[in-house]
Design a protein around this motif. Sequence first.
Motif, PDB file in Angstrom:
ATOM      1  N   ASN A   5       1.017  -1.073  -0.013  1.00 45.73           N
ATOM      2  CA  ASN A   5      -0.116  -0.101   0.009  1.00 45.73           C
ATOM      3  C   ASN A   5       0.773   1.073   0.093  1.00 45.73           C
ATOM      4  OD1 ASN A   5      -2.318   1.579   2.258  1.00 45.73           O
ATOM      5  ND2 ASN A   5      -2.217   1.466  -0.002  1.00 45.73           N
ATOM      6  N   LYS A   7       1.195   5.143  -0.071  1.00 46.66           N
ATOM      7  CA  LYS A   7       0.197   6.430   0.238  1.00 46.66           C
ATOM      8  C   LYS A   7       1.029   7.512  -0.201  1.00 46.66           C
ATOM      9  CE  LYS A   7      -2.222   4.281   4.027  1.00 46.66           C
ATOM     10  NZ  LYS A   7      -3.732   4.459   3.380  1.00 46.66           N
ATOM     11  N   ASN A  10      -1.848  13.982  -2.745  1.00 46.29           N
ATOM     12  CA  ASN A  10      -2.596  14.184  -4.293  1.00 46.29           C
ATOM     13  C   ASN A  10      -2.025  15.424  -4.752  1.00 46.29           C
ATOM     14  OD1 ASN A  10      -4.457  13.971  -6.259  1.00 46.29           O
ATOM     15  ND2 ASN A  10      -6.332  14.267  -4.976  1.00 46.29           N
ATOM     16  N   LYS A  18       2.133   6.631 -11.458  1.00 45.73           N
ATOM     17  CA  LYS A  18       1.610   5.562 -10.844  1.00 45.73           C
ATOM     18  C   LYS A  18       2.170   4.224 -11.242  1.00 45.73           C
ATOM     19  CE  LYS A  18      -2.292   8.475  -9.658  1.00 45.73           C
ATOM     20  NZ  LYS A  18      -3.837   8.948  -9.867  1.00 45.73           N
ATOM     21  N   VAL A  43      -1.499  -1.030  -4.454  1.00 47.30           N
ATOM     22  CA  VAL A  43      -2.570  -0.035  -4.166  1.00 47.30           C
ATOM     23  C   VAL A  43      -1.849   1.188  -3.852  1.00 47.30           C
ATOM     24  CG1 VAL A  43      -4.841   0.652  -2.715  1.00 47.30           C
ATOM     25  CG2 VAL A  43      -4.088  -1.987  -3.339  1.00 47.30           C
ATOM     26  N   ASP A  45      -2.801   5.067  -2.525  1.00 45.64           N
ATOM     27  CA  ASP A  45      -3.988   5.890  -1.985  1.00 45.64           C
ATOM     28  C   ASP A  45      -3.350   7.353  -2.219  1.00 45.64           C
ATOM     29  OD1 ASP A  45      -5.772   4.037  -1.160  1.00 45.64           O
ATOM     30  OD2 ASP A  45      -4.514   3.593   0.630  1.00 45.64           O
ATOM     31  N   GLU A  46      -4.014   8.005  -2.757  1.00 46.41           N
ATOM     32  CA  GLU A  46      -3.893   9.563  -2.729  1.00 46.41           C
ATOM     33  C   GLU A  46      -4.585  10.172  -1.814  1.00 46.41           C
ATOM     34  OE1 GLU A  46      -3.060  11.113  -7.028  1.00 46.41           O
ATOM     35  OE2 GLU A  46      -4.636   9.744  -7.314  1.00 46.41           O
ATOM     36  N   VAL A  47      -3.806  10.828  -0.798  1.00 46.00           N
ATOM     37  CA  VAL A  47      -4.198  11.890   0.393  1.00 46.00           C
ATOM     38  C   VAL A  47      -4.350  13.069  -0.206  1.00 46.00           C
ATOM     39  CG1 VAL A  47      -4.093  11.958   2.711  1.00 46.00           C
ATOM     40  CG2 VAL A  47      -3.591   9.708   1.557  1.00 46.00           C
TER      41      VAL A  47
END
Length: 66
Positions: A5, A7, A10, A18, A43, A45-47
């Motif tokens: 994962n 992170k 964004n 990506k 995976v 995840d864009e925060v």
Amino acid sequence: MPYVNIKITNEDVTKEQKLALIKGATQLLVDVLGKNPATTVVVIDEVETDNWGIGGECVTQLRKQK
């Protein structure tokens, strides 16, 4: 089955970047641990920068200070 994962904030990360992260993380598990790339899950995840804090400040504010 490895699960990675990643992170990131964004901030205009392209599809190509990506894909490079996905390929790179998968290859790292192949090279270091001998894992099967077909069963490796990555995976991203864009925060939002308002939801990411460093040193007691959100990244949005830190970016404005630069």
